[in-house]
Design an enzyme around this catalytic site. Structure first.
Site, PDB file in Angstrom:
ATOM      1  N   SER A 181       0.175  78.031  38.209  1.00 12.71           N
ATOM      2  CA  SER A 181      -1.320  78.268  38.210  1.00 12.71           C
ATOM      3  C   SER A 181      -1.465  79.540  39.007  1.00 12.71           C
ATOM      4  CB  SER A 181      -1.973  76.785  38.654  1.00 12.71           C
ATOM      5  OG  SER A 181      -1.755  76.620  39.944  1.00 12.71           O
ATOM      6  N   HIS A 209      -1.767  74.381  32.201  1.00 14.97           N
ATOM      7  CA  HIS A 209      -2.243  75.820  31.976  1.00 14.97           C
ATOM      8  C   HIS A 209      -1.586  76.044  30.411  1.00 14.97           C
ATOM      9  CE1 HIS A 209      -4.344  76.674  35.051  1.00 14.97           C
ATOM     10  NE2 HIS A 209      -3.776  76.196  35.731  1.00 14.97           N
ATOM     11  N   LYS A 240      -9.122  72.338  30.893  1.00 15.50           N
ATOM     12  CA  LYS A 240      -8.808  73.856  30.702  1.00 15.50           C
ATOM     13  C   LYS A 240      -9.117  74.436  29.571  1.00 15.50           C
ATOM     14  CE  LYS A 240      -5.948  73.574  34.959  1.00 15.50           C
ATOM     15  NZ  LYS A 240      -7.170  73.794  35.945  1.00 15.50           N
TER      16      LYS A 240
HETATM   17  C1  LIG Z   1      -0.966  73.200  37.053  1.00 20.84           C
HETATM   18  C2  LIG Z   1      -2.119  72.194  37.438  1.00 20.84           C
HETATM   19  N1  LIG Z   1      -1.940  71.153  37.345  1.00 20.84           N
HETATM   20  C3  LIG Z   1      -2.761  69.970  37.736  1.00 20.84           C
HETATM   21  C4  LIG Z   1      -4.032  70.317  37.887  1.00 20.84           C
HETATM   22  C5  LIG Z   1      -5.240  69.562  37.904  1.00 20.84           C
HETATM   23  O1  LIG Z   1      -5.987  69.502  36.834  1.00 20.84           O
HETATM   24  P1  LIG Z   1      -7.568  68.970  36.903  1.00 20.84           P
HETATM   25  O2  LIG Z   1      -8.429  70.133  37.196  1.00 20.84           O
HETATM   26  O3  LIG Z   1      -7.734  68.494  35.472  1.00 20.84           O
HETATM   27  O4  LIG Z   1      -7.624  68.068  37.727  1.00 20.84           O
HETATM   28  C6  LIG Z   1      -4.380  71.874  37.714  1.00 20.84           C
HETATM   29  C7  LIG Z   1      -5.843  72.452  37.783  1.00 20.84           C
HETATM   30  O5  LIG Z   1      -6.233  73.064  38.839  1.00 20.84           O
HETATM   31  C8  LIG Z   1      -3.409  72.933  37.666  1.00 20.84           C
HETATM   32  O6  LIG Z   1      -3.552  74.099  37.835  1.00 20.84           O
END
Ligand SMILES: Cc1ncc(COP(=O)(O)O)c(C=O)c1O
Length: 398
Positions: A181, A209, A240
């Site tokens: 991310s 992502h 997302k």
């Molecule tokens: C790689 C990754 N995993 C999990 C999440 C968490 O997802 P959510 O925003 O739906 O809680 C994010 C979000 O920031 C992320 O970038």
């Protein structure tokens, strides 16, 4: 609360540095499209995870509105206590098809999907092998599970092989983001599949992502590498590319049944509201029926990466729409983001603890909605602003 506990909390509030002073927090006052109203100013949005623009797609909005009319604003209960809606069941079936798995289960966020799943699957006799740049929700799930955690250097499959070979644990889990991310690079999934198989470990991929973004059908990293069905646990978010909110786990029917009854972040929280469920369900249909959105996203990504490089910027290796521009100190990233905001561009700056000290960055994200003119303007404004500030921009921040 005792007097001393109260005093220590007060002390902490005074002494601890906060990374984002509330005064500099920008407020979104419109849809999160390629053009947004932020803190009273119309700007180009260059940091949204709304990759395909589905958060404001007419079909997605309409589905969400209709679900409110039909099912109301809340499910009123946890999944197992009467909160499971017919549309959530439908969404789970569609997610399983989308991810080419037998089954899927929805959580209220991607964060709770990771935390609840890792905690439920792993225990103190077990061992987890986790990439050093994995998302915080994976880190927190690992901590809550009580398992021993071996953190391996970023995408270093040689190091991973060594620690897997030395492990005597009976139950082993290799866990990785598929698209990281903060760096925007893609994990070496084929090698991870091979190593997990060789060392009798399970593989869990966080496709937050990649879902809707990577792969011929937008199915994520396994679709991208033509390795469907090769990871035991596939996590995704609805927040997302799917333009809504929520998270999910896709895998075998047995895995899903297990999580439905043992996942604490499912058991002890109100099920996802109908508006979010219906939006995600429609978003999946749009992804299937409008592949041109994904093609546009990739076209825009290549254009923006090339333009930044042509302007002399040093980028980390990567190919996805997440394109970090590392500048070094958090204060420098803060100033650069401020300068760009004055030029009509919103881009988030990310410093410690999101990324290591000294590697603060602008986290630019391209969407399918951007026009070529907007992206050219942003790329040129970024390189000019870096020059104006006299910054020496390096890929690693060193
Ligand atoms: C790689 C990754 N995993 C999990 C999440 C968490 O997802 P959510 O925003 O739906 O809680 C994010 C979000 O920031 C992320 O970038």
């Amino acid at each position: 609360m005792t007097g001393s506990a109260d005093a220590s909390i007060k002390e902490r509030l005074v002494t601890e540095n906060t990374t984002t002073p509330p005064s500099s927090q920008k407020i979104l006052e419109s849809e999160p499209g390629h053009k947004c109203l932020i803190s009273g100013k119309e700007v180009i949005m260059l940091s949204s995870n709304n990759y395909l623009g589905l958060a404001s797609h007419p079909r997605v909005k309409r589905a969400s509105q209709e679900a409110i009319e039909r099912y109301g604003c809340s499910t009123g209960a946890a999944r197992r206590l009467g909160g499971l809606t017919v549309i959530q069941k439908q969404l789970e079936e569609e997610l399983a098809k989308f991810k080419s798995t037998d089954s899927a289960v929805v959580f209220t966020s991607g964060y709770t999907a990771n935390v609840g799943t890792i905690q439920a699957l792993m225990g103190k006799e077990d061992m987890i092998f986790s990439d050093e740049l994995n998302h915080a929700s994976i880190v927190d799930g690992c901590r809550l599970s009580g398992a021993r955690v071996e953190v391996f250097p970023h995408c270093d499959t040689v190091a991973l092989e060594r620690i897997l070979a030395n492990s005597r644990a009976r139950k082993k889990l290799v866990v990785t983001d598929s698209v990281f991310s903060m760096n925007g690079d893609i994990a070496p999934i084929p090698d991870l599949v091979r190593l997990a198989g060789e060392f009798n470990a399970s593989l869990m991929v966080d496709d937050a992502h990649a879902t809707g973004v990577l792969g011929e059908h937008g199915g994520g990293c396994l679709d991208h590498f033509h390795l469907e069905g090769q990871a035991e646990v596939v996590m995704g978010t609805l927040g997302k590319a799917l333009g809504s909110v929520g998270g999910f786990i896709a895998g075998s029917s047995r895995l899903v049944e297990f999580l439905e009854s043992k996942g604490r972040s499912i058991l002890f929280t109100t099920a996802l509201p109908p508006a979010a469920v219906a939006a995600s369900l429609e978003a999946l249909m749009v992804i299937r029926e409008e592949p041109e959105l994904r093609r546009k996203l990739w076209h825009n990504t290549t254009f923006f990466r090339d333009r930044l490089k042509r302007n002399g910027l040093h980028l980390l290796p990567g190919e996805t729409p997440i394109i970090p521009i590392i500048v070094g100190e958090t204060s420098q990233a803060e100033r650069l983001a401020g300068l760009l905001f004055s030029k009509g561009i919103f881009v988030s700056r990310v410093g410690y603890p999101y990324v290591p000290e000294g590697q603060a960055r602008l986290r630019t994200i391209v969407s399918a909605q951007h026009t070529t003119e907007e992206l050219a303007y942003c790329a040129d404004a970024i390189s000019e602003s870096i020059k104006e500030m006299g910054l020496e921009q390096k890929p690693s921040g060193q």
